[in-house]
Design a protein around this motif. Structure first.
Motif, PDB file in Angstrom:
ATOM      1  N   ASN A   1       0.810  -1.209   0.000  1.00 20.94           N
ATOM      2  CA  ASN A   1       0.000   0.000   0.000  1.00 20.94           C
ATOM      3  C   ASN A   1       0.847   1.263   0.000  1.00 20.94           C
ATOM      4  N   GLU A   2       2.059   1.166   0.584  1.00 20.73           N
ATOM      5  CA  GLU A   2       2.910   2.337   0.694  1.00 20.73           C
ATOM      6  C   GLU A   2       4.242   2.106   0.007  1.00 20.73           C
ATOM      7  N   ARG A   3       4.839   3.199  -0.422  1.00 16.21           N
ATOM      8  CA  ARG A   3       6.143   3.131  -1.048  1.00 16.21           C
ATOM      9  C   ARG A   3       7.195   2.739  -0.006  1.00 16.21           C
ATOM     10  N   PRO A   4       8.131   1.877  -0.350  1.00 17.34           N
ATOM     11  CA  PRO A   4       9.154   1.447   0.611  1.00 17.34           C
ATOM     12  C   PRO A   4       9.967   2.621   1.133  1.00 17.34           C
ATOM     13  N   SER A   5      10.356   2.546   2.404  1.00 10.38           N
ATOM     14  CA  SER A   5      11.190   3.583   3.003  1.00 10.38           C
ATOM     15  C   SER A   5      12.047   2.956   4.090  1.00 10.38           C
ATOM     16  N   GLY A   6      13.008   3.716   4.587  1.00  6.94           N
ATOM     17  CA  GLY A   6      13.874   3.221   5.642  1.00  6.94           C
ATOM     18  C   GLY A   6      14.875   2.203   5.130  1.00  6.94           C
ATOM     19  N   ASP A   7      15.231   1.259   5.980  1.00  5.98           N
ATOM     20  CA  ASP A   7      16.165   0.200   5.603  1.00  5.98           C
ATOM     21  C   ASP A   7      15.455  -0.758   4.651  1.00  5.98           C
ATOM     22  N   LEU A   8      16.017  -0.917   3.467  1.00  7.49           N
ATOM     23  CA  LEU A   8      15.352  -1.696   2.419  1.00  7.49           C
ATOM     24  C   LEU A   8      15.876  -3.129   2.310  1.00  7.49           C
ATOM     25  N   TYR A   9      16.681  -3.576   3.267  1.00  7.04           N
ATOM     26  CA  TYR A   9      17.329  -4.876   3.116  1.00  7.04           C
ATOM     27  C   TYR A   9      16.325  -6.016   2.902  1.00  7.04           C
TER      28      TYR A   9
ATOM     29  N   ILE B   1      12.848  -5.041 -15.214  1.00  8.55           N
ATOM     30  CA  ILE B   1      13.962  -4.091 -15.216  1.00  8.55           C
ATOM     31  C   ILE B   1      13.862  -3.275 -13.933  1.00  8.55           C
ATOM     32  N   LEU B   2      14.972  -3.205 -13.202  1.00  9.85           N
ATOM     33  CA  LEU B   2      14.950  -2.538 -11.902  1.00  9.85           C
ATOM     34  C   LEU B   2      16.367  -2.135 -11.518  1.00  9.85           C
ATOM     35  N   ASN B   3      16.501  -0.927 -11.009  1.00  4.42           N
ATOM     36  CA  ASN B   3      17.795  -0.474 -10.511  1.00  4.42           C
ATOM     37  C   ASN B   3      17.703  -0.322  -8.998  1.00  4.42           C
ATOM     38  N   THR B   4      18.590  -0.987  -8.273  1.00  6.60           N
ATOM     39  CA  THR B   4      18.570  -0.867  -6.813  1.00  6.60           C
ATOM     40  C   THR B   4      19.791  -0.158  -6.253  1.00  6.60           C
ATOM     41  N   CYS B   5      20.875  -0.023  -7.021  1.00  7.75           N
ATOM     42  CA  CYS B   5      22.086   0.563  -6.443  1.00  7.75           C
ATOM     43  C   CYS B   5      21.892   2.025  -6.063  1.00  7.75           C
ATOM     44  N   LEU B   6      20.960   2.721  -6.724  1.00  5.52           N
ATOM     45  CA  LEU B   6      20.698   4.114  -6.369  1.00  5.52           C
ATOM     46  C   LEU B   6      20.034   4.240  -5.004  1.00  5.52           C
ATOM     47  N   PHE B   7      19.510   3.145  -4.477  1.00  6.67           N
ATOM     48  CA  PHE B   7      18.896   3.188  -3.157  1.00  6.67           C
ATOM     49  C   PHE B   7      19.911   3.455  -2.054  1.00  6.67           C
ATOM     50  N   CYS B   8      21.202   3.305  -2.359  1.00  8.73           N
ATOM     51  CA  CYS B   8      22.205   3.528  -1.321  1.00  8.73           C
ATOM     52  C   CYS B   8      22.131   4.954  -0.785  1.00  8.73           C
TER      53      CYS B   8
ATOM     54  N   GLU C   1      18.790   5.215   1.392  1.00  9.75           N
ATOM     55  CA  GLU C   1      18.961   4.643   2.732  1.00  9.75           C
ATOM     56  C   GLU C   1      19.959   5.453   3.552  1.00  9.75           C
ATOM     57  N   TYR C   2      20.959   5.973   2.886  1.00 10.22           N
ATOM     58  CA  TYR C   2      22.054   6.672   3.565  1.00 10.22           C
ATOM     59  C   TYR C   2      21.631   8.034   4.087  1.00 10.22           C
ATOM     60  N   ASN C   3      20.788   8.729   3.328  1.00  6.44           N
ATOM     61  CA  ASN C   3      20.426  10.104   3.638  1.00  6.44           C
ATOM     62  C   ASN C   3      18.921  10.221   3.841  1.00  6.44           C
ATOM     63  N   PRO C   4      18.453  10.323   5.064  1.00  3.21           N
ATOM     64  CA  PRO C   4      17.004  10.405   5.333  1.00  3.21           C
ATOM     65  C   PRO C   4      16.326  11.572   4.623  1.00  3.21           C
ATOM     66  N   ARG C   5      17.091  12.613   4.280  1.00  2.00           N
ATOM     67  CA  ARG C   5      16.493  13.755   3.588  1.00  2.00           C
ATOM     68  C   ARG C   5      15.938  13.369   2.225  1.00  2.00           C
TER      69      ARG C   5
END
Length: 242
Positions: A190-198, A220-227, A230-234
């Motif tokens: 229901n909601e977009r993922p947030s916080g620690d995505l492990y 097709i999916l890119n996950t490396c940009l999630f760093c 996850e790293y910057n809460p802003r």
């Protein structure tokens, strides 16, 4: 002391360029130190060295002991704020193994200790493979196993943002947003993922392997940009304004 990130990557040039641009764009001043490796070679060496006992293992020490080049050994004597492992989901690799890739995802679950693994589907070029930011076509995009040999050409041809060196915060944020919404759709949340995505990254990996085995295709999916997400809460605030 300068803040450094160690990036363990398959292709030292493309991934390093992307990560450097990403952190510079968000004013997160980190020096990216890249080290080239192959996911399956790492898996085999780790299993051979440690067996099943990884409770107290030291990844940097392991890499230093395994490296024959004296200059490259020095990389592992430094201190890093984070360790990222960025690899392709590459079923065409003759060593491709769902067990190996899922095990590696289990090993590398924390960027501040031994590292966090990010898998790009099918490869890092997934970050540019967006035809438009104005529609939802990316949310349904996938690639067939038989098409992987031509994927880089296809990604560049169909991209609305092929030049990574021109990426600004708006482009990066839109790419990250699309990938988060795509995961939300794939996992029927229901909601977009947030916080620690492990845990989400592990679930996505399982889903993609299942699709590959059943349909010889995957999303097709890119996950490396999630760093950075996850790293910057802003990043969460920025994305919510999009």
């Amino acid at each position: 002391m300068s803040k450094k990130i160690l990036a363990i990557v398959e292709g030292e040039k493309k991934e390093s360029q992307l990560l450097n641009r990403l952190f510079d764009t968000y004013k997160e001043r980190r020096q990216i130190v890249s080290y080239g490796a192959n996911l399956y070679d790492l898996y085999e060496r780790i299993r051979s060295y440690y067996g099943d006992d990884l409770e107290d293992w030291d990844f940097l020490l392991f890499l230093r002991e395994q490296e024959a080049d004296e200059e490259k050994k020095k990389i592992f004597d430094d201190r890093y704020t984070d360790i990222f492992l960025v690899f392709d989901f590459d079923p065409q690799d003759n060593r491709f193994s769902p067990t190996a890739i899922q095990t590696m995802m289990t090993y590398f679950n924390d960027s501040t200790s031994n590292g966090r693994l990010y898998i790009n589907y099918p490869m890092v070029e997934s970050c540019i493979h967006i035809t438009s930011f104005e529609d939802d076509s990316y949310l349904f995009s996938y690639v067939r196993l038989a098409e992987l040999g031509q994927y880089k050409t296809r990604a560049n041809k169909e991209s609305c943002c092929p030049d990574i060196t021109q990426y600004d915060q708006k482009i990066f944020s839109n790419i990250i947003r699309l990938n988060l919404v795509k995961i939300q759709r794939l996992l029927k949340r229901n909601e977009r993922p947030s916080g620690d995505l492990y845990d989400i990254l592990r679930t996505i990996l399982t889903l993609q392997i299942d699709l590959l085995q059943r349909k010889a295709a995957f999303y097709i999916l890119n996950t490396c940009l999630f760093c950075i997400y996850e790293y910057n809460p802003r990043m969460i605030d920025w994305l919510e304004r999009k």
